[in-house]
Design a protein around this motif. Structure first.
Motif, PDB file in Angstrom:
ATOM      1  N   SER A   1       0.865  -1.187   0.000  1.00  0.00           N
ATOM      2  CA  SER A   1       0.000   0.000   0.000  1.00  0.00           C
ATOM      3  C   SER A   1       0.894   1.227   0.000  1.00  0.00           C
ATOM      4  O   SER A   1       1.757   1.354   0.860  1.00  0.00           O
ATOM      5  CB  SER A   1      -0.859   0.008   1.258  1.00  0.00           C
ATOM      6  OG  SER A   1      -1.316  -1.280   1.529  1.00  0.00           O
ATOM      7  N   ARG A   2       0.683   2.075  -0.941  1.00  0.00           N
ATOM      8  CA  ARG A   2       1.508   3.282  -1.024  1.00  0.00           C
ATOM      9  C   ARG A   2       0.783   4.494  -0.490  1.00  0.00           C
ATOM     10  O   ARG A   2       1.144   5.633  -0.757  1.00  0.00           O
ATOM     11  CB  ARG A   2       1.940   3.528  -2.487  1.00  0.00           C
ATOM     12  CG  ARG A   2       2.552   2.358  -3.182  1.00  0.00           C
ATOM     13  CD  ARG A   2       3.624   1.666  -2.357  1.00  0.00           C
ATOM     14  NE  ARG A   2       4.764   2.528  -2.081  1.00  0.00           N
ATOM     15  CZ  ARG A   2       5.583   2.366  -1.050  1.00  0.00           C
ATOM     16  NH1 ARG A   2       5.365   1.395  -0.185  1.00  0.00           N
ATOM     17  NH2 ARG A   2       6.583   3.188  -0.863  1.00  0.00           N
ATOM     18  N   SER A   3      -0.286   4.246   0.223  1.00  0.00           N
ATOM     19  CA  SER A   3      -1.082   5.358   0.741  1.00  0.00           C
ATOM     20  C   SER A   3      -1.751   4.901   2.033  1.00  0.00           C
ATOM     21  O   SER A   3      -1.701   3.729   2.381  1.00  0.00           O
ATOM     22  CB  SER A   3      -2.156   5.719  -0.277  1.00  0.00           C
ATOM     23  OG  SER A   3      -2.994   4.591  -0.479  1.00  0.00           O
ATOM     24  N   HIS A   4      -2.368   5.835   2.719  1.00  0.00           N
ATOM     25  CA  HIS A   4      -3.189   5.462   3.872  1.00  0.00           C
ATOM     26  C   HIS A   4      -4.612   5.274   3.352  1.00  0.00           C
ATOM     27  O   HIS A   4      -5.174   6.193   2.748  1.00  0.00           O
ATOM     28  CB  HIS A   4      -3.203   6.574   4.924  1.00  0.00           C
ATOM     29  CG  HIS A   4      -1.828   7.006   5.348  1.00  0.00           C
ATOM     30  ND1 HIS A   4      -0.894   6.129   5.828  1.00  0.00           N
ATOM     31  CD2 HIS A   4      -1.237   8.234   5.375  1.00  0.00           C
ATOM     32  CE1 HIS A   4       0.217   6.790   6.132  1.00  0.00           C
ATOM     33  NE2 HIS A   4       0.027   8.063   5.852  1.00  0.00           N
ATOM     34  N   CYS A   5      -5.153   4.106   3.565  1.00  0.00           N
ATOM     35  CA  CYS A   5      -6.518   3.850   3.086  1.00  0.00           C
ATOM     36  C   CYS A   5      -7.477   4.044   4.257  1.00  0.00           C
ATOM     37  O   CYS A   5      -7.316   3.424   5.313  1.00  0.00           O
ATOM     38  CB  CYS A   5      -6.601   2.434   2.554  1.00  0.00           C
ATOM     39  SG  CYS A   5      -8.255   1.960   2.089  1.00  0.00           S
TER      40      CYS A   5
ATOM     41  N   LYS B   1      -2.232  15.740   6.849  1.00  0.00           N
ATOM     42  CA  LYS B   1      -3.629  15.562   6.412  1.00  0.00           C
ATOM     43  C   LYS B   1      -4.272  14.439   7.223  1.00  0.00           C
ATOM     44  O   LYS B   1      -5.441  14.501   7.583  1.00  0.00           O
ATOM     45  CB  LYS B   1      -3.669  15.201   4.921  1.00  0.00           C
ATOM     46  CG  LYS B   1      -3.348  16.359   4.012  1.00  0.00           C
ATOM     47  CD  LYS B   1      -4.624  17.075   3.593  1.00  0.00           C
ATOM     48  CE  LYS B   1      -4.371  18.438   2.981  1.00  0.00           C
ATOM     49  NZ  LYS B   1      -3.537  18.439   1.801  1.00  0.00           N
ATOM     50  N   LEU B   2      -3.472  13.422   7.507  1.00  0.00           N
ATOM     51  CA  LEU B   2      -3.978  12.255   8.239  1.00  0.00           C
ATOM     52  C   LEU B   2      -4.543  12.684   9.596  1.00  0.00           C
ATOM     53  O   LEU B   2      -5.665  12.314   9.968  1.00  0.00           O
ATOM     54  CB  LEU B   2      -2.830  11.252   8.417  1.00  0.00           C
ATOM     55  CG  LEU B   2      -3.137   9.979   9.190  1.00  0.00           C
ATOM     56  CD1 LEU B   2      -4.107   9.102   8.423  1.00  0.00           C
ATOM     57  CD2 LEU B   2      -1.853   9.190   9.469  1.00  0.00           C
TER      58      LEU B   2
ATOM     59  N   LEU C   1      -2.980   2.014   7.447  1.00  0.00           N
ATOM     60  CA  LEU C   1      -1.928   2.997   7.175  1.00  0.00           C
ATOM     61  C   LEU C   1      -0.913   2.445   6.171  1.00  0.00           C
ATOM     62  O   LEU C   1      -0.722   1.225   6.084  1.00  0.00           O
ATOM     63  CB  LEU C   1      -1.210   3.360   8.476  1.00  0.00           C
ATOM     64  CG  LEU C   1      -2.027   4.146   9.496  1.00  0.00           C
ATOM     65  CD1 LEU C   1      -1.298   4.204  10.838  1.00  0.00           C
ATOM     66  CD2 LEU C   1      -2.334   5.553   9.020  1.00  0.00           C
ATOM     67  N   GLY C   2      -0.266   3.366   5.474  1.00  0.00           N
ATOM     68  CA  GLY C   2       0.781   2.948   4.541  1.00  0.00           C
ATOM     69  C   GLY C   2       1.927   2.335   5.336  1.00  0.00           C
ATOM     70  O   GLY C   2       2.113   2.649   6.516  1.00  0.00           O
ATOM     71  N   GLY C   3       2.683   1.471   4.697  1.00  0.00           N
ATOM     72  CA  GLY C   3       3.764   0.781   5.403  1.00  0.00           C
ATOM     73  C   GLY C   3       4.896   1.714   5.782  1.00  0.00           C
ATOM     74  O   GLY C   3       5.432   2.428   4.931  1.00  0.00           O
ATOM     75  N   SER C   4       5.249   1.689   7.068  1.00  0.00           N
ATOM     76  CA  SER C   4       6.401   2.491   7.497  1.00  0.00           C
ATOM     77  C   SER C   4       7.644   1.693   7.095  1.00  0.00           C
ATOM     78  O   SER C   4       7.662   0.471   7.191  1.00  0.00           O
ATOM     79  CB  SER C   4       6.379   2.673   9.012  1.00  0.00           C
ATOM     80  OG  SER C   4       6.512   1.424   9.646  1.00  0.00           O
TER      81      SER C   4
ATOM     82  N   GLY D   1       7.344   6.756   0.169  1.00  0.00           N
ATOM     83  CA  GLY D   1       7.821   6.317   1.486  1.00  0.00           C
ATOM     84  C   GLY D   1       7.998   7.494   2.422  1.00  0.00           C
ATOM     85  O   GLY D   1       7.605   7.454   3.594  1.00  0.00           O
ATOM     86  N   LYS D   2       8.570   8.567   1.877  1.00  0.00           N
ATOM     87  CA  LYS D   2       8.817   9.783   2.680  1.00  0.00           C
ATOM     88  C   LYS D   2       7.482  10.354   3.170  1.00  0.00           C
ATOM     89  O   LYS D   2       7.333  10.695   4.347  1.00  0.00           O
ATOM     90  CB  LYS D   2       9.533  10.808   1.795  1.00  0.00           C
ATOM     91  CG  LYS D   2      10.543  11.630   2.549  1.00  0.00           C
ATOM     92  CD  LYS D   2      11.453  12.390   1.599  1.00  0.00           C
ATOM     93  CE  LYS D   2      10.687  13.377   0.743  1.00  0.00           C
ATOM     94  NZ  LYS D   2      11.501  14.133  -0.187  1.00  0.00           N
ATOM     95  N   ALA D   3       6.521  10.451   2.256  1.00  0.00           N
ATOM     96  CA  ALA D   3       5.211  11.024   2.620  1.00  0.00           C
ATOM     97  C   ALA D   3       4.530  10.172   3.693  1.00  0.00           C
ATOM     98  O   ALA D   3       3.958  10.703   4.653  1.00  0.00           O
ATOM     99  CB  ALA D   3       4.315  11.118   1.382  1.00  0.00           C
ATOM    100  N   ILE D   4       4.632   8.856   3.534  1.00  0.00           N
ATOM    101  CA  ILE D   4       4.009   7.958   4.525  1.00  0.00           C
ATOM    102  C   ILE D   4       4.678   8.157   5.893  1.00  0.00           C
ATOM    103  O   ILE D   4       4.005   8.358   6.910  1.00  0.00           O
ATOM    104  CB  ILE D   4       4.123   6.480   4.075  1.00  0.00           C
ATOM    105  CG1 ILE D   4       3.206   6.228   2.874  1.00  0.00           C
ATOM    106  CG2 ILE D   4       3.767   5.529   5.207  1.00  0.00           C
ATOM    107  CD1 ILE D   4       3.403   4.883   2.205  1.00  0.00           C
ATOM    108  N   ASN D   5       5.995   8.158   5.897  1.00  0.00           N
ATOM    109  CA  ASN D   5       6.712   8.282   7.170  1.00  0.00           C
ATOM    110  C   ASN D   5       6.421   9.610   7.857  1.00  0.00           C
ATOM    111  O   ASN D   5       6.267   9.671   9.074  1.00  0.00           O
ATOM    112  CB  ASN D   5       8.220   8.123   6.942  1.00  0.00           C
ATOM    113  CG  ASN D   5       8.567   6.682   6.629  1.00  0.00           C
ATOM    114  OD1 ASN D   5       7.739   5.791   6.808  1.00  0.00           O
ATOM    115  ND2 ASN D   5       9.765   6.437   6.149  1.00  0.00           N
ATOM    116  N   LEU D   6       6.355  10.679   7.056  1.00  0.00           N
ATOM    117  CA  LEU D   6       6.082  12.002   7.640  1.00  0.00           C
ATOM    118  C   LEU D   6       4.719  12.022   8.327  1.00  0.00           C
ATOM    119  O   LEU D   6       4.579  12.506   9.452  1.00  0.00           O
ATOM    120  CB  LEU D   6       6.110  13.083   6.544  1.00  0.00           C
ATOM    121  CG  LEU D   6       7.500  13.605   6.184  1.00  0.00           C
ATOM    122  CD1 LEU D   6       7.423  14.533   4.988  1.00  0.00           C
ATOM    123  CD2 LEU D   6       8.111  14.362   7.372  1.00  0.00           C
TER     124      LEU D   6
END
Ligand SMILES: Nc1ncnc2c1ncn2[C@@H]1O[C@H](COP(=O)(O)OP(=O)(O)OP(=O)(O)O)[C@@H](O)[C@H]1O
Length: 837
Positions: free
Chosen positions: A292-296, A371-372, A322-325, A341-346
């Protein structure tokens, strides 16, 4: 019964009167008649009194059932209230933010596993002598089943029915089983299906009426995307890059334009969920083949009016995968993967900060950092129930990631660590919780009995009076139901479902969908559908009719100038802009070639600006004298039969044509397609023989300004536009579109002539398959595009100097051929034959 009782009595005086009138004829028969009447009267009064008694007893019974129902309703409401209070107390003791950990089983038993666990702790073996222990509200060990997990989740679902907001999210390294926990497999469903089933079960059992609504979105690279609307069906006007989040007067968070469907059962939710999953961004990574490259995020909103025992009338639960850390260094991600990956981690880090601040009861909670957290603001902590499920693997390889995840989770339950309870305190607390649980169970049993009684009484009442017992509250809910307008998008999505199985370039565009639905010529639709976003953006849409035609006819048309033909472009591509292969099956823009049937050249000219106006004036030539009415419905059906055979490919960059050209009068509010449609009943198929005067006029107009001059006046797109334009792999031909995407109206003016020519290249039509690059210019010239609109093809194949000459030559040829009657450019030609047959 009424008739039987009253008829003899009503007739009695009449009968006696008539008999008295016959007193002179008193006979034994008269006496007999009178005695008969007397008998009748007595028997009818008997019947009447019996039925009256029956009626009265039925009435009393109905009344008593109603009274009982009212008492039971009060009783069940009271039980609901007590249950809610106890459940809330129970959850408060457990903690409103609870953190669970799930350990993924090893793929192979031979692997060394430095991770061990029991029901509350995770032990990490750092070195032979060094261990680290992490403590959680609950640890699900590798052999834990989905049932075990859901058992812990269930109280939260109940509290959602009680009117609390809730949020359940799965966190962890890529490939550790977040999606497995949330979605599960068909044979072992996860939290999402179970939670939704649970909600519907609770609703069914409740004495209240609920309205449940479902939404699904993803946060991809910091942007909110509606997963229930495939991007291809979105209005192709200026697509907002992200859905906007707003806070309403009550402090509740909502998302503008997020599609929200009212759902009546689990099946409906399941269908929507599948649709949402198809639109989700996933990709191959080193750790997971479908990562998953995003938070669903799934939102289930619940509305229940008149239930005073509920915490609030409207509440919601978020179910978040959540997207994979991951450590981007470890995954060796580059390009888009790296950014994802950067966006997910942030955003995960921002989520950690928020939860930590909530746990510490800080005055400032940094919701705004991502946004989350903005979306989840009213569903995290405080009055809401939050569950975090941290996932870890047991592999030695993943040890660093596991420690990171465990540290993150520990931070989320920081307060518990800071104020570690003594064993005694813990035992006391557990005893209280046990008591509460028992009380809750007793209340639930009582409640169930009460609800059963209510159901039975309702059925009896229905049998007696023919209608069910309707409480004021139920009426209120009905009103709410009426208020809630199910957006027409569900229908649209449903209708698209079959086509969604195709890869995106094969799927119909918004315009072709409209065409197929027969709504092509209904710019103002009545009913709820007219409130869709698509319609709200009508001002930027081109109301146009595409007339696919063969080379000769097209050229004839252009040269003859007897029909109004204008052209516009907008772009649609598959979103395959990723350097690797993010499977993002959403179309982000649209490309159509459109030939717009419009009526007045002058008005078109007014809509254009600057050079575009000149271009319009040229096109306007073709629009002259097109007041004759065309059978649009026939055009439509003809298009349907023809359009499948044609695919349009945009060669690198679409030529910029001012949208007003194709918008014609629609953007200006002058004449819209509706106006055109109004006139469709008028005479169709009028022959307009080509006038040599027109041809010469056209030739003059065409040669008055070179394509270069025209092109130079089109505004250049930004660098960003250029970059994105380069990604366009292919475009489909739809035949009809009502949209123009501003983003695709750019043509770069490169210093390099050759590049400029190829960049400026317009639209290349192909049959079935794209042509190789080498043939594109040729196809452009040969196939369908009129001289005015195909400069670069000529530049490429014949050189620029030859272009004007070729144009003139073509016009001259046509003039000659038409003059000697070898070309028929009237409605009798094959194209219009096709339409008017
Ligand atoms: N507890 C488990 N039991 C059995 N199989 C599991 C378990 N957890 C995960 N798996 C399997 O591991 C694989 C990866 O799991 P999943 O896709 O759920 O990971 P993920 O954390 O969602 O990954 P990503 O963050 O990349 O989306 C899947 O094939 C899944 O079936």
């Amino acid at each position: 019964m009424e008739r039987r009782r009253s008829k003899p009595v009503q007739n009695l005086p009449e009968t006696i009167h008539s008999l008295i009138g016959l007193k002179s004829h008193l006979t034994s028969s008269w006496v007999k008649s009178v005695s008969n009447i007397a008998k009748n009267v007595s028997s009818s009064s008997e019947i009447s009194s019996t039925s009256k008694d029956e009626d009265d007893s039925a009435f009393i019974r109905v009344q008593s059932i109603r009274d009982q129902l009212s008492t039971l309703t009060v009783q069940v409401n009271d039980q609901n209230k007590r249950r809610r209070q106890i459940l809330n107390e129970f959850l408060d003791l457990k903690g409103n933010i609870r953190v669970f950990c799930r350990v993924k089983p090893l793929d192979s038993k031979n692997l060394r596993a430095p991770v061990a666990s029991d029901t509350r702790n995770v032990f990490i073996k750092l070195t032979e002598s060094k261990r680290k222990t992490y403590n959680f509200d609950r640890v699900f060990q590798p052999d834990s089943s989905q049932d075990d997990v859901f058992l812990e989740i269930e109280p939260v679902i109940k509290s959602v029915i009680d009117g609390y907001n809730a949020c359940i999210f799965a966190y962890g390294q890529t490939g550790t089983g977040k999606t497995f926990t949330m979605e599960g497999l068909p044979e072992s469903p996860g939290i999402v299906p179970r939670a939704i089933k649970g909600l519907f079960k609770q609703v069914e059992e409740s004495n209240h009426k609920f309205v449940i609504k479902f939404s699904m979105l993803e946060i991809y690279m910091g942007n909110l995307r509606d997963l229930l609307v495939s991007q291809g069906t979105k209005p192709i006007g200026p697509i907002p890059p992200s859905l906007l989040i707003h806070t309403d007067a009550k402090g509740e968070i909502d998302i503008d334009n997020l599609v929200t469907h009212k759902v009546n059962d689990f099946d409906e939710v399941f269908k929507l969920y599948k649709l949402g999953c198809r639109n989700r961004a996933t990709a191959f990574t080193n750790s997971n083949s479908a990562s998953s490259r995003s938070h669903c995020m799934i939102r289930v909103s619940i509305t229940c009016a008149g239930a005073t025992e509920r915490r609030r009338e409207r509440n919601k639960i978020w179910l978040v995968d959540l997207g994979g850390s991951e450590r981007v260094l470890k995954t060796k991600a580059t390009g888009r993967r790296f950014d994802e990956g950067k966006a997910i981690n942030l955003s995960l880090s921002a989520l950690g900060d928020v939860i930590n601040s909530l746990q510490r009861k800080n005055a400032h909670i940094p919701y705004r950092n991502s946004k989350l957290t903005q979306v989840l603001k009213d569903s995290l902590g405080k009055d809401s129930k939050t569950l975090m499920l941290v996932h870890i693997g047991r592999k030695e390889d993943d040890l660093c990631e596991s420690i990171c995840s465990l540290d993150f989770a520990t931070r989320a339950k920081n307060v518990h660590l800071g104020q570690e309870e003594s064993k005694e305190e813990q035992e006391k607390k557990e005893a209280v919780m046990m008591n509460l649980q028992k009380t809750m169970e007793t209340i639930e049993k009582d409640r169930e009995t009460t609800l059963k009684e209510i159901r039975y009484l309702n059925e009896t009442l229905e049998k007696l009076s023919g209608k069910p017992h309707v409480t004021e509250e139920a009426e209120e809910v009905d009103l709410i139901r009426e208020e809630i307008q199910v957006t027409p998008k569900l229908r649209r999505n449903k209708s698209r479902r079959a086509s969604d199985v195709f890869c995106s370039f094969m799927r119909p565009t918004a315009s072709s969908n409209r065409r197929l639905s027969g709504a092509d010529f209904s710019p103002i639709s009545s009913g709820p559908g007219s409130k869709s976003r698509r319609n709200s953006m009508a001002h930027v849409r081109s109301e146009s009719v595409c007339l696919p035609m063969t080379k000769n006819v097209y050229d004839s048309l252009c040269d003859s100038s007897e029909r109004s033909v204008s052209k516009s472009t907008c772009a649609m591509s598959q979103n395959r802009t990723d350097d690797a292969a993010t499977v993002y099956s959403q179309d982000i823009s649209e490309c159509d070639i459109k030939l717009v049937v419009s009526e007045h050249k002058t008005e078109v000219q007014q809509t254009g600006q600057g050079s575009a106006r000149k271009a319009c004036s040229k096109i306007g030539i073709f629009e002259k004298n097109v007041n004759q009415k065309t059978e649009f419905s026939r055009i439509n059906s003809w298009l349907r039969s023809q359009s499948e055979n044609r695919i349009c490919v945009l060669d690198k960059k679409p030529r910029r044509l001012n949208k007003d050209i194709s918008l014609g009068r629609s953007s200006n509010g002058n004449k819209t397609l509706g106006d055109i449609e109004e006139s469709k009943t008028e005479e169709a198929g009028i022959k307009h023989p080509l006038m040599l005067k027109d041809l010469s006029e056209m030739e003059y107009m065409c040669s008055a300004e070179t394509e270069d001059q025209i092109l130079s006046k089109y505004p250049n797109p930004s660098e960003e536009d250029n970059a994105s334009l380069h990604h366009l792999p292919s475009f489909r031909y739809d035949g009809l579109s009502q949209h123009i995407d501003d983003a695709w109206f750019g043509v770069a003016r490169s210093a390099n002539r050759e590049e400029q020519d190829s960049h400026a290249s317009g639209l290349l039509l192909e049959l079935k398959q794209p042509l190789p690059n080498s043939q594109r210019g040729l196809a452009f010239v040969e196939e369908v595009v009129p001289p005015l609109l195909r400069p670069q093809g000529i530049f490429v194949e014949r050189g620029r100097g030859a272009h004007t000459f070729m144009q003139k030559l073509e016009a001259l040829c046509y003039r000659t051929l038409v003059g000697v009657g070898l070309i028929d450019v009237s409605y009798g030609s094959d194209f219009f034959n096709g339409l008017t047959q």
